[in-house]
Motif scaffolding. Structure first.
Motif, mmCIF file in Angstrom:
data_model
loop_
_atom_site.group_PDB
_atom_site.id
_atom_site.type_symbol
_atom_site.label_atom_id
_atom_site.label_comp_id
_atom_site.label_asym_id
_atom_site.label_seq_id
_atom_site.Cartn_x
_atom_site.Cartn_y
_atom_site.Cartn_z
ATOM 1 N N ALA A 184 2.869 -13.964 -4.241
ATOM 2 C CA ALA A 184 2.816 -13.413 -2.983
ATOM 3 C C ALA A 184 3.690 -12.145 -2.604
ATOM 4 N N ASP A 185 4.441 -11.708 -3.603
ATOM 5 C CA ASP A 185 5.318 -10.416 -3.315
ATOM 6 C C ASP A 185 4.199 -9.442 -3.751
ATOM 7 N N LEU A 186 3.268 -9.511 -4.326
ATOM 8 C CA LEU A 186 2.163 -8.602 -4.557
ATOM 9 C C LEU A 186 1.281 -8.319 -3.339
ATOM 10 N N GLN A 187 1.612 -8.940 -2.147
ATOM 11 C CA GLN A 187 0.698 -8.521 -1.106
ATOM 12 C C GLN A 187 0.994 -7.091 -0.642
ATOM 13 N N ASN A 188 0.154 -6.241 -0.213
ATOM 14 C CA ASN A 188 0.187 -5.061 0.428
ATOM 15 C C ASN A 188 1.146 -3.867 -0.450
ATOM 16 N N GLN A 189 0.544 -4.246 -1.773
ATOM 17 C CA GLN A 189 1.179 -3.066 -2.749
ATOM 18 C C GLN A 189 0.307 -2.146 -3.187
ATOM 19 N N ARG A 194 -7.270 2.379 -13.395
ATOM 20 C CA ARG A 194 -8.575 3.185 -13.821
ATOM 21 C C ARG A 194 -9.599 3.229 -12.663
ATOM 22 N N GLU A 195 -10.707 4.047 -13.163
ATOM 23 C CA GLU A 195 -11.771 4.183 -12.535
ATOM 24 C C GLU A 195 -12.709 3.003 -12.284
ATOM 25 N N LYS A 216 -2.249 -2.303 -0.589
ATOM 26 C CA LYS A 216 -2.253 -1.307 0.577
ATOM 27 C C LYS A 216 -2.949 0.043 0.115
ATOM 28 N N SER A 217 -3.135 0.175 -0.924
ATOM 29 C CA SER A 217 -3.843 1.562 -1.371
ATOM 30 C C SER A 217 -3.960 1.318 -2.980
ATOM 31 N N ILE A 218 -5.186 1.852 -3.370
ATOM 32 C CA ILE A 218 -5.718 2.036 -4.733
ATOM 33 C C ILE A 218 -5.826 3.616 -5.169
ATOM 34 N N MET A 235 5.605 5.868 -8.324
ATOM 35 C CA MET A 235 4.635 5.718 -7.274
ATOM 36 C C MET A 235 3.984 4.231 -7.624
ATOM 37 N N GLY A 236 4.043 3.166 -6.871
ATOM 38 C CA GLY A 236 3.283 1.950 -6.917
ATOM 39 C C GLY A 236 3.571 1.188 -8.563
#
Length: 307
Positions: A184-189, A194-195, A216-218, A235-236
């Protein structure tokens, strides 16, 4: 046999210039024109649209281009196979490998292979999984090593190694400082990966979907090293193969985030066209590949992990 004409056609289709084609093949420009004319007569079609300003391949030319690559490759393989009847392992072996395998797994295999067969000329092409499968299908490489999946029915696919992946971050990331991390801690990360077309990206997409996660973004980067450098800067998160991150984790530049009750594993596979299976150079490569892997990493021919 239109071997020389097909070689000329392939080169012209790729460089789109009669003069440059003649220079590359060490023939005259009229010879280039004659080869193309003979092929157009043979197939009763125009292969190129010509004007003073451009040279463009026609739709029927596109069909011939794919088939010509295969025909020339099969011809050259046959010639090589006949040479190999003298029981000398030499000539070329063209290997395609996806990035993780090509950069971190394959070098040790190549070292062992070169030591055992010094006359074997090795060529390695590195790309993402989709690109390597395409190279195998078009006979641009003799065998491909991929970390993703393929449903191409023209190819034979066999797993050869299990691979464990880990979620990593910079040491200062909040999750790296957290003692117990749940899925659950991985939500909205924020994710760095890679492409599309990469096996690693395909696996991350699977992890996100199967666990009901939202990103949250990729950020996509077509380089493992580029991903690591971005993560190190703070970053991330990323999900990367153990072989990719070993050095940075050892030096404290990256932190592994262990998720409670979750592990991430996949299998690496080799792919080839059935016509390649009995090629002697491919056989010695597969033996070397199997011999260079740690026993714990190998998979059985059925794809199941050895116990």
């Amino acid at each position: 046999m239109y071997y020389d004409a097909l070689k000329t056609f392939i080169t012209l289709a790729e460089v789109k210039n009669f003069t440059k084609t003649a220079e590359l093949l060490h023939i005259s420009q009229p010879s280039v024109s004659l080869h193309i004319k003979n092929l157009e007569k043979e197939f009763q079609t125009k292969l190129f649209q010509r004007s003073p300003k451009y040279l463009k391949i026609t739709p029927t030319g596109e069909v011939l281009y794919d088939r010509a690559k295969q025909m020339v490759s099969i011809y050259e393989q046959t010639r090589q196979d006949i040479l190999e009847l003298h029981h000398s392992i030499k000539g070329e072996l063209k290997i395609g490998a996806s990035f993780t395998i090509g950069e971190y797994i394959l070098p040790a295999v190549l070292f062992d292979l070169h030591k055992q067969y010094p006359k074997l000329e090795l060529q390695v092409v590195i790309g993402n999984t989709d690109e390597i499968v395409q190279s195998v299908r078009l006979y641009q490489v003799d065998i491909g090593l991929i970390e993703g999946q393929t449903n191409d029915r023209e190819l034979s696919v066999h797993s050869f190694m299990k691979d464990e992946l880990f979620i990593v971050s910079s040491p200062s990331h909040p999750l790296a400082l957290q003692r117990n991390v749940s899925i659950a801690d991985l939500q909205n990360q924020e994710w760095i990966t890679r492409e599309n077309g990469s096996g690693t990206r395909e696996y991350l997409n699977h992890v996100i979907r199967s666990n009901g996660l939202k990103a949250k973004s990729i950020l996509s980067i077509s380089s493992n090293q580029g991903i690591k450098e971005t993560i190190i800067k703070g970053m991330g998160l990323s999900l990367l193969s153990q072989s990719v991150i070993e050095r940075e984790v050892e030096y404290g530049e990256l932190s592994i985030i262990r998720v409670k009750d979750h592990s991430f594993t996949r299998t690496f596979s080799y792919v080839y066209s059935p016509v390649m299976r009995n090629k002697q150079n491919v056989e010695v490569f597969l033996k070397s590949l199997n011999g260079s892997l740690p026993a714990a990493a190998k998979t059985t021919p059925s794809g199941k992990i050895d116990s």
